[in-house]
Design an enzyme around this catalytic site. Sequence first.
Site, mmCIF file in Angstrom:
data_model
loop_
_atom_site.group_PDB
_atom_site.id
_atom_site.type_symbol
_atom_site.label_atom_id
_atom_site.label_comp_id
_atom_site.label_asym_id
_atom_site.label_seq_id
_atom_site.Cartn_x
_atom_site.Cartn_y
_atom_site.Cartn_z
ATOM 1 N N ASP A 127 0.867 -1.171 0.000
ATOM 2 C CA ASP A 127 0.000 0.000 0.000
ATOM 3 C C ASP A 127 0.906 1.224 0.000
ATOM 4 O O ASP A 127 2.085 1.140 0.354
ATOM 5 C CB ASP A 127 -0.893 -0.041 1.249
ATOM 6 C CG ASP A 127 -1.865 1.124 1.289
ATOM 7 O OD1 ASP A 127 -2.390 1.469 0.218
ATOM 8 O OD2 ASP A 127 -2.078 1.681 2.372
ATOM 9 N N ASP A 170 -1.137 -1.087 6.121
ATOM 10 C CA ASP A 170 -1.300 -0.603 7.492
ATOM 11 C C ASP A 170 -2.715 -0.179 7.828
ATOM 12 O O ASP A 170 -2.991 0.204 8.961
ATOM 13 C CB ASP A 170 -0.352 0.574 7.751
ATOM 14 C CG ASP A 170 -0.849 1.865 7.111
ATOM 15 O OD1 ASP A 170 -1.510 1.773 6.049
ATOM 16 O OD2 ASP A 170 -0.603 2.947 7.662
ATOM 17 N N ASP A 177 -6.746 -2.566 4.170
ATOM 18 C CA ASP A 177 -5.795 -3.596 3.741
ATOM 19 C C ASP A 177 -6.091 -4.970 4.341
ATOM 20 O O ASP A 177 -5.486 -5.953 3.937
ATOM 21 C CB ASP A 177 -4.370 -3.191 4.125
ATOM 22 C CG ASP A 177 -3.924 -1.905 3.441
ATOM 23 O OD1 ASP A 177 -4.290 -1.729 2.266
ATOM 24 O OD2 ASP A 177 -3.237 -1.094 4.079
#
Length: 787
Positions: free
Chosen positions: A476, A675, A679
Amino acid sequence: MDHKHDHSHRQHDHGTHGGAPAQADPGKAIDPVCGMQVTIKPEARQRDYEGQTFYFCSDGCQSKFDGDPWFYASGAAVKVEKSAPAGTQWTCPMHPEIVRDEPGACPICGMALEPMIPSDEPSHELTDFTRRLWVSVAAAVPLLILTMGEMVGIPVRDWIGHRTAAWLEFLLATPIVLWAARPFFQRGLDSFINRSPNMWTLISLGVGAAYLYSLFATFLPGIFPEEYRMGGMVGTYYEAAVVIVALVFVGQVLELRARERTGDAIRALMDLAPKTARRILPDGSEYDAPLENIVAGDLLRVRPGDSVPVDGEVVEGRSSLDESMITGEPVPVEKVQGDRVTGGTINKNGTLAIRATDVGADTVLSQIVQMVAGARRSKAPIQGLADRVSAIFVPAVVVIAIAAFVVWLIFGPSPSYVFAVASAVSVLIIACPCALGLATPISITTAAGRGAQAGVLVKNAEALELMADVDTLIVDKTGTLTEGKPALTDVTSFGDVPEDELLAAAAALERASEHPLAEAIVEGAKARGLSLGNGEEFEAVTGKGVIGKVDGRDVALGNNALMTSRGIDCDTGEETADRLRGEGKTAMFVALDGRLAGLVAVADPIKPTAEAAIRDLHDLGIKVIMATGDNERTALAVASRLGIDEVRAGMLPEGKKDLIDGLRGKGDKVAMAGDGVNDAPALAAADVGIAMGTGADVAVESAGLTLLGGDLTGIVRARKLAVATMRNIRQNLFFAFIYNAAGIPVAAGLLYPIFGLLLSPMIAAAAMSLSSVSVIANALRLKRVDL
């Protein structure tokens, strides 16, 4: 008073709820909570609500009614009941084709089944095995003192006599074998019945053989050959049986705890939704109703600071919502009438009235929960490696034991049956997997400690197993490659206004806003030591920016659309703004007294270690893909600076999960680093989920590995740790079998015709102990592995 329900006003104002409960027979009423018929009589449980009397079958139903009378009186409960999910079913993490209506053990591998529907219930097997572990340890310690105390200067056996010691060993070991080890024997029996030899087959055979041998040695020592007797007594091996049980419980409890933590991710997700929702009734009154009582069509109030309870549509009000759980981006999103809202997102400042559209299992949050649960069920624990070895080793040991028995029975000296039984038992004892239950957990435990020192938290064993083979890493952007908090990066003046004066005016105006970008501007001004003026007449213009006065001057800050709407020409600043946007920054124009004065830019800074980490990952042969919910321009700017291989921008949680599923379908071994709450499904779906420790709790719980400091270089260290750990586990499994396997021919009597040598069970027990010592010593080497 008439007990029948009048729903006309509710059906008119709240038609989505459906009809009322079924009508009762004369002289009876329908319990509005459970739907049962209740006889109307003076002593019956009853409540008056809006001029009607309702009757209940039990105190529990009456209590539920008191908690939300409108819900049950309106007939909405009927709709919820019809859409309620079926009862919980259980499945095996290793064999998802196994589905049962109640908890138990997998008939193939013997693992404890897990609920298919996420649940807050604790693991009953973990509780039970933990209790059995402590009881086993409590018996193992005095047994070891009785049998091996002489080696450390405590000759208890000599003090109390061998016969008394044997009886004490019998009394200590019997409850452990018959009660504590009962699940082992049950699973071992199941492995025979289902023709699927596994770890439990070996354990049940080994424990049973050691215990039965010791029983005969205690109560019928005369049946053993003379070479088996010392001073008329035959050696007993109760301690071997009990220590085996205790060591296996250690491994099982460690594994069950890791599996129990999988449920923490689901609980963390569930906790994002509030337990209650503020329902607005047709008459305008409001009250807090249990979340499970909310149905599609309900009108709900969402106050500042509240979590949105369910998916819905805004019907009144305006506010900013923190949707980072969906997008992963820290910038709140403006919501006005007609906009969709998602359950679990956070209302920042305004008050909203929303119409519930999706509730229960239909909400986005519930679907994310199901994604996490489903992905977790698809994973196989590392103990499967031991089971695969056992599938070959177990039948071989049993065949050798039987062959030894037959050969001694036919060709052995008199009494041949005694030699036959003793040799077969020796084979089973020396082959008993004393170290097998310890081989994996001891390596994982040691590796977890070493990883923590290096900033890598190991949550479960399979993550290490799979991390060693990963060839594709998905990351990410926000919070993983970047800091996750916007910061002021540029201040540019287009005229004669000094940069500090420009920034001070913008910061004074933004001080009244709660927007993260505003916070970044204010913090940037403070970092420069600027004195901020007084902001007045602050107004946020949805989707454009903010306007107001600072020390009497008109100040406007926002995008091109805001400037155009106020008749301000931005042409002189467009080139600079485009350049900054190309660098992944958010550029905002600043106008003073109706003229363009300059711009300020805010960006989420790239972590200083990210570039080196990406380079090291490439050196390890790992392909890096960025999958982010951010816009493509910003994502490409970050990717080009870091040398990332591929970019997938504007991705929602299900998109990231679909990307991972597609890569895995092509045979790639995929790791995902993230994080945010958004996700979580991708972290769970990947072969290995890697969470940044600075992120959301649910991301940490969904991942198999966590980088404690949020340092991306930890992924490189995690890879090295994984390779070293898997090598160590394979070595341990080798040690767990090699001594036993080498001693099997001797135990079977192969050397007796040549050297007259029979392997006593004492030597067999020593081989087992040596294998355990070897496993522990080898695992401790992981403390010194270079990461």
